[in-house]
Design an enzyme around this catalytic site. Structure first.
Site, PDB file in Angstrom:
ATOM      1  N   ARG A  88       0.839  -1.215   0.000  1.00 50.75           N
ATOM      2  CA  ARG A  88       0.000   0.000   0.000  1.00 50.75           C
ATOM      3  C   ARG A  88       0.864   1.252   0.000  1.00 50.75           C
ATOM      4  O   ARG A  88       0.461   2.293   0.518  1.00 50.75           O
ATOM      5  CB  ARG A  88      -0.911  -0.001   1.203  1.00 50.75           C
ATOM      6  CG  ARG A  88      -0.147  -0.196   2.494  1.00 50.75           C
ATOM      7  CD  ARG A  88      -0.786   0.508   3.584  1.00 50.75           C
ATOM      8  NE  ARG A  88      -0.234   0.058   4.856  1.00 50.75           N
ATOM      9  CZ  ARG A  88      -0.785   0.347   5.982  1.00 50.75           C
ATOM     10  NH1 ARG A  88      -1.887   1.040   5.983  1.00 50.75           N
ATOM     11  NH2 ARG A  88      -0.244  -0.055   7.090  1.00 50.75           N
ATOM     12  N   ASP A 248      10.989  -7.347   7.565  1.00 52.61           N
ATOM     13  CA  ASP A 248      10.582  -6.434   6.483  1.00 52.61           C
ATOM     14  C   ASP A 248      10.409  -5.007   6.987  1.00 52.61           C
ATOM     15  O   ASP A 248      10.199  -4.094   6.184  1.00 52.61           O
ATOM     16  CB  ASP A 248       9.287  -6.923   5.816  1.00 52.61           C
ATOM     17  CG  ASP A 248       8.191  -7.212   6.827  1.00 52.61           C
ATOM     18  OD1 ASP A 248       8.393  -8.078   7.678  1.00 52.61           O
ATOM     19  OD2 ASP A 248       7.139  -6.546   6.779  1.00 52.61           O
TER      20      ASP A 248
END
Ligand code: AMP
Ligand code: MG
Length: 484
Positions: A88, A248
């Site tokens: 996103r 991440d």
């Protein structure tokens, strides 16, 4: 207007997917970080312009910008996810300022091939939290990404309730994560692993280019390890809990990245879990140093085609000492000392036990500790703890003042040092929540006030003294989770 360049896109198609942002409807500017705009060389008038609003709400792609979603993998809560990537957020490009390249990343820009089941949106609440966190961390001199601005629009987004969509323009020298290397390692694209390592070295660690090949990659791992240790040492000293230390979310330049359900320690509690979704306490405050090492081990494994095992092990072995040095250097400053020698460590350990036992507010305590030249110094401080622990704390304070006197000729100078290292204001959850509630009523002024005090949290800001007080009772029922 913005002058974008694109070094990342030259790496090739296996590193990203080009995606067109999905724009906000009827966009508005919610908050601008003038400090960040300044170091990027962007004029205030530019930030106020309609064309900036259009670019930073995804309506227009600026000249030179090539929006792309980066691919990466990651260990999430210990389990490996082979393909995550920007679900996103999009890298719009880079802006160069004073010979430094800054990534400009638009978070909340819509779905990408890596969105999985997500809608690609970010809600205004989470953008405000990230905006304020990066201001607070920069104010505390902790390496962090910055947020240039927040825009919002009329698109409703379904979370627990319907919320306004928003976009955050994130600025960081790098968006390469530990998980970026994991992606290429576990998908057996070891040539690309090397391409990524060379990119990281050229952009962030170019002094390593003079080294022989194997040594170069080992030293890159060393630099990443050192930067991570430095960052986490400062988190521990300032009471910052990240909340989602998945690989991440770990930057390869050791900047705090991806603010979600983070929290600053208020009542001192070493096992503080800020993320309501973290049921096991994997990312509890006192676990962060270990998790940093766990994540670096995952990175070292991903780099194993480039860095021999025994060299990687030596790097990992050096982590703890670097982290301890970072923590102790900052703690010494906070405690009014020059250094924290080994013989002073039990004294520091005793303090943390007392703070926990007495349910003491960490930052209010540390700020009160600064005023060593005041006659009422100890009396004011012991008020912050429970009556049972007051005598013990008073003894500790007596010993501490003696240590400061033994090491510092000038008590006023020591006091000034402490005032410059113990913030009067921290980003308490309830303060962020108040600013969010006001923003949801269309009033963005509390964000601006918080930005102002958190930018310079060591200053008095007398007109906002109430924001440095103990949190109200309702604050203890606030929770934050991964929903954003
Ligand atoms: P985070 O917990 O924010 O670090 O996100 C973990 C992963 O989930 C990343 O790959 C994100 O891009 C992705 N993600 C988070 N929220 C959304 C969303 N609303 N839509 C699509 N992807 C998302
Ligand atoms: Mg993330």
């Amino acid at each position: 207007m913005f002058q974008f360049s694109n070094s990342f896109h030259t790496l090739g198609k296996s590193f990203y997917t080009f995606v067109t942002p999905r724009p906000l409807v009827n966009p508005k500017m919610v908050a601008v970080n003038a400090f960040c705009a300044r170091y990027l060389g962007i004029a205030n008038s530019t930030m106020e312009s309609q064309s900036s609003l259009s670019v930073l709400s995804g309506k227009i792609i600026a000249e030179g910008s090539m929006p792309l979603a980066m691919v990466y993998a990651g260990h999430q809560f210990g389990g490996f996810s082979p393909e995550l990537g920007d679900g996103r957020g999009l890298l719009l490009g880079e802006i160069e300022s004073s010979n430094v390249l800054y990534d400009i990343h638009l978070k909340g820009a819509g779905q990408t091939p890596y969105s999985r089941f997500g809608d690609g949106y970010a809600v205004l609440r989470s953008c405000i939290r990230e905006f304020l966190a990066s201001v607070a961390m920069r104010g505390l001199n902790i390496p962090t990404s910055d947020a240039l601005c927040i825009t919002t629009g009329d698109n409703p987004v379904q979370r627990e309730t319907l919320e306004p969509a928003a976009m955050l323009t994130r600025v960081a020298k790098s968006h390469v994560r530990f998980g970026s290397f994991e992606y290429f390692f576990y998908s057996n694209q070891h040539e690309q692993l090397k391409v990524l390592a060379d990119y990281v070295i050229n952009r962030h660690y170019s002094h390593l280019n003079t080294l022989a090949t194997t040594e170069k990659y080992t030293q890159m791992l060393q630099e990443i390890s050192d930067a991570t240790a430095l960052m986490i040492g400062l988190w521990q000293a300032e009471g910052f809990a990240h909340g989602v230390m998945n690989t991440d979310n770990m930057s390869i330049i050791g900047e705090t990245l991806d603010y979600g359900p983070y929290g600053f320690i208020e009542t001192y509690q070493p096992g503080f879990i800020c993320n309501h979704s973290d049921h096991q306490g994997r990312y509890a405050f006192d676990q962060q140093p270990n998790i940093g090492l766990w994540n670096l081990s995952a990175l070292a494994h991903a780099l194993s085609p480039l860095v021999p095992k025994e060299k990687a092990r030596a790097v990992l072995m050096s982590y703890e000492e670097k982290l301890t040095l970072s923590f102790q250097t900052r703690m010494a400053k906070k405690l009014g000392l020059q250094t924290l020698e080994r013989d002073k460590l039990p004294h520091l350990g005793e303090l943390f036990i007392l703070l926990e036992k007495g349910g003491v507010d960490y930052s209010r305590f540390m700020r009160a500790l600064c005023y060593i030249t005041s006659d009422r110094w100890a009396d004011e401080i012991v008020k912050l703890t429970t009556s049972e622990t007051q005598p013990e704390l008073a003894q500790w304070l007596h010993r501490h003042l003696q240590i400061i006197k033994d090491t510092s000729k000038d008590l006023h100078a020591a006091e000034q040092q402490m005032l410059q290292n113990n913030p009067k204001f921290i980003l308490r959850n309830y303060l962020a929540q108040n600013a969010i509630d006001a923003a949801y009523r269309g009033d963005y002024s509390e964000i601006a006030v918080l930005q102002n005090i958190l930018r310079t949290p060591y200053d008095e800001h007398n007109e906002h003294a109430h924001l440095a007080k103990a949190p109200p009772a309702w604050a203890s029922s606030l929770t934050v989770s991964c929903s954003s």
